[in-house]
Design an enzyme around this catalytic site. Structure first.
Site, PDB file in Angstrom:
ATOM      1  N   HIS A 132       0.254  -1.387   0.455  1.00  0.00           N
ATOM      2  CA  HIS A 132      -0.426   0.044  -0.345  1.00  0.00           C
ATOM      3  C   HIS A 132       1.313   0.867   0.371  1.00  0.00           C
ATOM      4  CE1 HIS A 132      -3.666  -2.663   1.464  1.00  0.00           C
ATOM      5  NE2 HIS A 132      -3.459  -2.205   0.408  1.00  0.00           N
ATOM      6  N   GLU A 185       1.491   3.930   2.933  1.00  0.00           N
ATOM      7  CA  GLU A 185       1.821   3.413   3.831  1.00  0.00           C
ATOM      8  C   GLU A 185       3.780   3.636   4.365  1.00  0.00           C
ATOM      9  OE1 GLU A 185      -2.472   0.807   4.342  1.00  0.00           O
ATOM     10  OE2 GLU A 185       0.053  -0.362   4.352  1.00  0.00           O
ATOM     11  N   GLU A 194       0.049  -5.372  11.029  1.00  0.00           N
ATOM     12  CA  GLU A 194       0.201  -3.695  11.704  1.00  0.00           C
ATOM     13  C   GLU A 194       0.681  -3.197  11.779  1.00  0.00           C
ATOM     14  OE1 GLU A 194      -2.259  -2.442   8.919  1.00  0.00           O
ATOM     15  OE2 GLU A 194      -3.142  -3.970   8.282  1.00  0.00           O
TER      16      GLU A 194
HETATM   17 ZN   LIG Z   1      -1.639  -1.602   4.415  1.00  0.00          ZN
END
Ligand SMILES: [Zn+2]
Length: 332
Positions: free
Chosen positions: A56, A59, A213
């Site tokens: 992504h 990020e 995450e």
């Molecule tokens: Zn992500």
């Protein structure tokens, strides 16, 4: 090979694509993709570690961590004792400061890219699959893949790992110990195959993989990287010493999915506020969402919500509900 991140953002190939610096050899394979390995000993026997970020593009913080890691290895400030592949997933979206341009790349792995008309992201996912398979192919040691992300919303567990579905239901305790020592507070077990990068490397390459995450990120250059100190230290220890011996996972919470909130139609409404934090608890029988004549309620005594997003297209996942399980049952 100077300034890995800057040249990746410009999508500029370096003039020299491989070299030797002190005890290491490095190979630039494509934009955002490098392999770095010790130039002595039995390389195939070493742990093979793939660290990816930027699947992504917005990020940013983990991308910056990996860029610093590469810089320190190439300037002999950090010892290397694994075979390491670094991937910055989506250079084009990274350059635009976007999560993705056309299609979310973390929905495109394990051949899911074939379900869409070709675009930069489908081609890139296909390329990363091939490079990943090639990297792990020669390994006679442990295979590890950590795909680094940051979350969009606030979370009661600031750092957590998503472990891909495995037929066996068994996961490496050593890896979970390392996660715990690196400041990861919880792990979530996926209950079914998915199109994520970490599911691909787990299923196709038999790596111990997870999606991490790691908190919230800001635009490039504006991150407070001290918030990522635990994982940064963990990654540096991992590349210079390999996985440490098992210690304790006592602090790690383990969740699995109890139900999925699927958006069936545009009538889907969630019964809680849009900005609720990940891992917010709900009690049995509470109404979670309503979609025409379907009502989603909490089924277990307590369930925790993850990634709620009522704005997805009908047919897609609008949120997951989790239950906590004992950690002993998942370790081999
Ligand atoms: Zn992500």
């Amino acid at each position: 090979m100077d300034n890995f991140l800057a040249s990746t953002l410009k999508q500029q190939a370096p003039l020299i694509t491989s070299g030797t610096i002190g005890d290491i050899n490095w190979y630039w394979l494509d934009h955002g993709v490098m392999v770095i390995e010790p130039n002595q000993g039995e390389i195939n026997q070493l742990e093979h570690v793939l660290l990816s970020a930027g699947v992504h593009g917005n990020e940013t913080a983990p991308i910056e961590l990996l860029d610093q890691l590469v810089g320190d290895l190439l300037n002999s400030r950090l010892k290397l004792n694994v075979k390491l592949m670094i991937m910055l997933g989506n250079p084009e979206a990274m350059g635009n400061g976007e999560r993705y341009n056309d299609i979310d790349m973390n929905r495109l792995f394990s051949q899911h890219h074939k379900n869409y008309p070709p675009c930069a992201e489908t081609l890139r996912a296909e390329q990363l699959e091939a490079l990943t398979a090639q990297f792990f192919e020669s390994s006679k040691g442990r295979k590890l893949h950590f795909d680094l992300h940051t979350a969009i919303r606030e979370s009661h567990h600031v750092r957590f790992a998503l472990l891909p579905y495995k037929d066996s239901g068994q996961y490496s305790q050593k890896v979970c110990d390392w996660l715990s020592c690196s400041g990861v507070e919880a792990i979530v077990l996926n209950q079914e195959p998915s199109a994520t990068f970490s599911y691909y490397s787990s299923e196709h390459c038999r790596a111990d993989s997870c999606t991490l995450e790691l908190g919230k990120a800001k635009p490039f250059g504006q991150n407070d990287l001290s918030q990522f100190e635990g994982i940064n230290n963990g990654l540096r220890q991992l590349v210079s010493q390999g996985l440490p011996p098992s210690s304790t996972t006592a602090k790690l919470k383990v969740y699995q999915v109890s139900q999925q909130l699927t958006k069936l139609s545009e009538s889907f409404t969630m019964n809680f506020s849009d900005d609720v934090k990940n891992f917010t608890a709900f009690e049995q029988d509470e109404i979670l969402a309503v979609d025409r004549d379907t009502t989603y309620r909490v089924q277990q005594p307590t369930e925790w919500v993850l990634f709620p997003n009522p704005k997805v297209r009908p047919g897609l996942r609008a949120g997951l509900m989790l239950v906590e399980i004992e950690q002993d049952v998942i370790f081999h």
